[in-house]
Design a protein around this motif. Sequence first.
Motif, PDB file in Angstrom:
ATOM      1  N   ALA A  83       0.857  -1.189   0.000  1.00  9.26           N
ATOM      2  CA  ALA A  83       0.000   0.000   0.000  1.00  9.26           C
ATOM      3  C   ALA A  83       0.886   1.230   0.000  1.00  9.26           C
ATOM      4  N   ILE A  84       0.673   2.115  -0.989  1.00 11.30           N
ATOM      5  CA  ILE A  84       1.440   3.365  -1.094  1.00 11.30           C
ATOM      6  C   ILE A  84       0.462   4.522  -0.928  1.00 11.30           C
ATOM      7  N   PHE A  85       0.729   5.394   0.053  1.00  8.41           N
ATOM      8  CA  PHE A  85      -0.100   6.561   0.319  1.00  8.41           C
ATOM      9  C   PHE A  85       0.646   7.806  -0.142  1.00  8.41           C
ATOM     10  N   ASP A  86      -0.070   8.719  -0.819  1.00  4.22           N
ATOM     11  CA  ASP A  86       0.557   9.951  -1.289  1.00  4.22           C
ATOM     12  C   ASP A  86       0.697  10.938  -0.137  1.00  4.22           C
ATOM     13  N   ARG A  87       1.165  12.143  -0.464  1.00  3.96           N
ATOM     14  CA  ARG A  87       1.419  13.135   0.578  1.00  3.96           C
ATOM     15  C   ARG A  87       0.129  13.594   1.264  1.00  3.96           C
ATOM     16  N   ASN A  88      -1.019  13.376   0.621  1.00  2.00           N
ATOM     17  CA  ASN A  88      -2.310  13.719   1.222  1.00  2.00           C
ATOM     18  C   ASN A  88      -2.897  12.563   2.026  1.00  2.00           C
ATOM     19  N   GLN A  89      -2.096  11.518   2.277  1.00  5.76           N
ATOM     20  CA  GLN A  89      -2.485  10.348   3.046  1.00  5.76           C
ATOM     21  C   GLN A  89      -3.571   9.532   2.358  1.00  5.76           C
ATOM     22  N   LYS A  90      -3.698   9.638   1.045  1.00  7.65           N
ATOM     23  CA  LYS A  90      -4.664   8.848   0.288  1.00  7.65           C
ATOM     24  C   LYS A  90      -3.963   7.652  -0.343  1.00  7.65           C
ATOM     25  N   LEU A  91      -4.704   6.566  -0.423  1.00  2.01           N
ATOM     26  CA  LEU A  91      -4.154   5.348  -0.989  1.00  2.01           C
ATOM     27  C   LEU A  91      -3.974   5.522  -2.494  1.00  2.01           C
ATOM     28  N   ALA A  92      -2.730   5.481  -2.952  1.00  2.00           N
ATOM     29  CA  ALA A  92      -2.431   5.688  -4.371  1.00  2.00           C
ATOM     30  C   ALA A  92      -2.216   4.379  -5.114  1.00  2.00           C
ATOM     31  N   LEU A  93      -1.751   3.354  -4.444  1.00  5.86           N
ATOM     32  CA  LEU A  93      -1.449   2.090  -5.112  1.00  5.86           C
ATOM     33  C   LEU A  93      -1.593   0.965  -4.100  1.00  5.86           C
ATOM     34  N   PHE A  94      -2.170  -0.159  -4.548  1.00  5.29           N
ATOM     35  CA  PHE A  94      -2.283  -1.349  -3.713  1.00  5.29           C
ATOM     36  C   PHE A  94      -2.327  -2.562  -4.620  1.00  5.29           C
ATOM     37  N   ASN A  95      -2.074  -3.729  -4.059  1.00  5.98           N
ATOM     38  CA  ASN A  95      -2.121  -4.972  -4.827  1.00  5.98           C
ATOM     39  C   ASN A  95      -3.220  -5.875  -4.270  1.00  5.98           C
ATOM     40  N   PRO A  96      -3.625  -6.923  -5.006  1.00  6.11           N
ATOM     41  CA  PRO A  96      -4.723  -7.781  -4.531  1.00  6.11           C
ATOM     42  C   PRO A  96      -4.428  -8.453  -3.195  1.00  6.11           C
ATOM     43  N   ALA A  97      -3.157  -8.753  -2.912  1.00  5.33           N
ATOM     44  CA  ALA A  97      -2.844  -9.417  -1.645  1.00  5.33           C
ATOM     45  C   ALA A  97      -3.231  -8.555  -0.453  1.00  5.33           C
ATOM     46  N   LEU A  98      -3.203  -7.222  -0.604  1.00  5.23           N
ATOM     47  CA  LEU A  98      -3.571  -6.342   0.490  1.00  5.23           C
ATOM     48  C   LEU A  98      -5.048  -6.494   0.833  1.00  5.23           C
ATOM     49  N   ALA A  99      -5.903  -6.523  -0.192  1.00  5.40           N
ATOM     50  CA  ALA A  99      -7.336  -6.685   0.060  1.00  5.40           C
ATOM     51  C   ALA A  99      -7.629  -8.022   0.715  1.00  5.40           C
ATOM     52  N   GLN A 100      -6.948  -9.064   0.277  1.00 14.51           N
ATOM     53  CA  GLN A 100      -7.173 -10.379   0.856  1.00 14.51           C
ATOM     54  C   GLN A 100      -6.667 -10.448   2.286  1.00 14.51           C
ATOM     55  N   MET A 101      -5.532  -9.828   2.559  1.00  9.61           N
ATOM     56  CA  MET A 101      -4.952  -9.898   3.893  1.00  9.61           C
ATOM     57  C   MET A 101      -5.756  -9.070   4.894  1.00  9.61           C
ATOM     58  N   LEU A 102      -6.245  -7.899   4.456  1.00 10.64           N
ATOM     59  CA  LEU A 102      -7.008  -7.033   5.346  1.00 10.64           C
ATOM     60  C   LEU A 102      -8.488  -7.362   5.349  1.00 10.64           C
ATOM     61  N   GLN A 103      -8.904  -8.330   4.488  1.00  7.63           N
ATOM     62  CA  GLN A 103     -10.303  -8.757   4.388  1.00  7.63           C
ATOM     63  C   GLN A 103     -11.202  -7.566   4.070  1.00  7.63           C
ATOM     64  N   LEU A 104     -10.801  -6.773   3.071  1.00 11.86           N
ATOM     65  CA  LEU A 104     -11.552  -5.601   2.623  1.00 11.86           C
ATOM     66  C   LEU A 104     -11.946  -5.779   1.171  1.00 11.86           C
ATOM     67  N   ASP A 105     -13.035  -5.097   0.773  1.00 11.53           N
ATOM     68  CA  ASP A 105     -13.505  -5.143  -0.604  1.00 11.53           C
ATOM     69  C   ASP A 105     -12.540  -4.355  -1.486  1.00 11.53           C
ATOM     70  N   PRO A 106     -12.064  -4.940  -2.613  1.00 10.80           N
ATOM     71  CA  PRO A 106     -11.167  -4.166  -3.493  1.00 10.80           C
ATOM     72  C   PRO A 106     -11.777  -2.863  -3.971  1.00 10.80           C
ATOM     73  N   ALA A 107     -13.108  -2.820  -4.112  1.00  2.00           N
ATOM     74  CA  ALA A 107     -13.743  -1.560  -4.532  1.00  2.00           C
ATOM     75  C   ALA A 107     -13.524  -0.479  -3.488  1.00  2.00           C
ATOM     76  N   THR A 108     -13.515  -0.864  -2.208  1.00  4.77           N
ATOM     77  CA  THR A 108     -13.248   0.117  -1.148  1.00  4.77           C
ATOM     78  C   THR A 108     -11.850   0.683  -1.257  1.00  4.77           C
ATOM     79  N   LEU A 109     -10.887  -0.179  -1.559  1.00  6.06           N
ATOM     80  CA  LEU A 109      -9.512   0.296  -1.726  1.00  6.06           C
ATOM     81  C   LEU A 109      -9.346   1.093  -2.996  1.00  6.06           C
ATOM     82  N   ALA A 110     -10.084   0.732  -4.042  1.00  4.79           N
ATOM     83  CA  ALA A 110      -9.974   1.471  -5.304  1.00  4.79           C
ATOM     84  C   ALA A 110     -10.515   2.881  -5.186  1.00  4.79           C
ATOM     85  N   ALA A 111     -11.356   3.167  -4.177  1.00  2.91           N
ATOM     86  CA  ALA A 111     -11.893   4.519  -3.976  1.00  2.91           C
ATOM     87  C   ALA A 111     -10.872   5.446  -3.345  1.00  2.91           C
TER      88      ALA A 111
END
Length: 771
Positions: free
Chosen positions: A288-316
């Motif tokens: 997970a890479i967060f930009d200077r505004n603390q927003k999620l800029a990049l993530f991979n599928p393993a992050l969604a699976q590990m955190l048990q979160l919906d990929p659509a939530t991370l894509a927002a």
Amino acid sequence: MTEMGADLLSATIALLSLSVCVLATLFVRERRGRAREVRRREDLSDGMVLRARNGRITDLSDAAAELPGAAPGAMLTDVIASAIGQRRDEVQTALARLIETGEPMHLLARRTAGGQCEVIGFPSGGESVLVLRDARLIAAELERAETALARRERSLSAGWYERETIATLLEIGATIAWHRTADGAVSWCAGQVRTEMGAVAAEQVVTFLGVRPPQREAADGIDRTRIEILPPGGIEPVSLSVVEVLKPDGRRFGFATDASNAVTAERTLSRFVQTMTETFAHLTVGLAIFDRNQKLALFNPALAQMLQLDPATLAARPTLSDLVDAMRRTRRIPETGDYHLWRRQLLGLFDDTEVVDYEDTWHLADGSSINVLARPHPHGSLAFVFDDVSERMRLEQNYRRSVDLRHATLNRLEEGLAVFGADGLLQFVNDAFHDIWGTDADSICAGMHAREVMRLCQGLTIETEVWRRVTGFITSDETRRALSARVTLGSSRILSARLAPLPGGASMVVFADITDSERIALALRERNEALEAVEEMRTAVLDQISHRLRTPLNTIFGFGQLLGDPRFGTLTPDQRDYADGILEASGQLLDTIDDVTELASLQLDPLHDEGADPPLAETLELTRQLLDKRAVEAGVVLATELPDAAIKLRCDAVRLRQIVFNMVAGAIQRSPSGTRILLSATEPQPGRVEIVVTERREAEIPLADFAEDGESLAFSVIRRMVVNEGGRFERRRGTRPSDAVSVCSFDRGAAEESPSRASHEARPQPLPLTR
């Protein structure tokens, strides 16, 4: 370069040369005009006027009287030499020509007293007139003119270099240039671009641009684009970078350069980005890479699976704070007493992203563990790596448990164990080692060198040379093989030392107390010597029986046969009965001696140890093999019916073999030729085993001497051996009157308590050797 461009360049250069010539001519004419004007003027009161004849001053103005040495009669050249400070030689040369030939002069020089002055000289009525005037205005004007002329020359030179550079670039095939009018017509174009795929001419580019659809004009008046043109005879298009400068009146000045390297770099970068994306997608760790505004800029599928979160939530592109709240709802954060304080500490990483060095292990509620790593990312960003280390931690725990179990197991051993590393340092020692050597954890502990440990052990033993070998084995880098040695303590205890190499250059030394084993071995050796003496005595007894009994018996048997021989005289019936009685008694005695000899000479079975439970089928088959030859010689058929291999007797293997051997050997000896002897074993009822020897004769003649035969010496010996093993022996008639059956029955429970077994178990048995 086209012909129009060459003409334009030549015309420009010619125009610049003409301008320079005109300026030079005007300047010379101006200077000459001033000289003539001065000569024409009658009033020269604005300067220092000196008149001289033949080089000497004849008259001078009041202003000229200020010059050093200026006076009538003085040499004009001396006065001017003292008055002029700069360009003195030029002034003196021009003054000499004026005096000698009357040639006018007009120069600018610097006075000794300071300041620029104009030196004017001309002949007048046989005299030479020399005027010195202040020339500051003239010098400034002249300097400005010279500066302008130099600037003009530099500009002309720069323009020439510029045109030469452009012409060279157009000639070598590095660029293409053109000029288009407001209506799009090409007024001038030149150059070409040479690449590995071929050369593209300027005409191809301007033709392509002429048919290209109109492009949206850039805000800065510069139109940048990239085109692809297939060169003549080429198979792949050439990429060109095109730049056109738009003038307010609609004209366009453009150039094109080779863009192949840029296209290759862009494609390489695109493939690199694609590869990195695919790599991140296949990573087993969450990124997970967060930009200077603390927003999620990049993530991979393993992050969604590990955190048990919906990929659509991370894509927002949630912020780190929103993501932590979502992880709290799914219970994917560590249990903490103050959640808000923990979140503020996590968000505080963005206060100074350049020095972030965060690493922590989150132990989650479901028993899993995640290692979280945060590191700085370019442009004020933060990169988080989530690694599921649950399996790794379980393996580490299992490994630690196995190590603890191994150490506990080694501490329970009776042998003293010491493990040394490749560097010769002690790594592990168990409790038995301290018990054997009388040491403790303070005197011998991990980290001591092998020389120190062996030196301490050497002081407690009688042997000294063996410790040098042990130390060399532990500290040597050469090829090592396992070896063993014996050492004797001062207390007369005997130890065995075994050394074995371990992986990685380590070594293991095992000490065992073999004092009792050595004593038992000594007792066994003494017992063996006694057995050997008994064997010699038994052999001597057999020799005595064979010599002392067989020799007289053969004599009696021989004389008995001679008495019954008619050649030596006729015997009365009573005498013949006596002679037959002698022969019969001699035969019975000979059979008895043979039985005793065979019984005494019977050796131990090499297939079974003393006290083992012998397989019954194997014993019967072995007996048949041993006596088969004897049966053939006697004309008897010997057969066996082998029982189930699982049937075993709990009795002495040697005694059982002696019993079966004597039963079959006696049957062969008693049976006439043609008899069939069957050796078998059955289990008529559970826990009871019978060994049966059946003698089936050809002629069905009842056995008249059956009772006396059952009481013979051989059967007495067999019955005694069977009784000693806890069994019963009987001899009875078969189904036919001519058949005889010998039966040995054993009760397994009774056999376990037999006197023979009890006496055998009472004998001292060899103890197992300590490891």
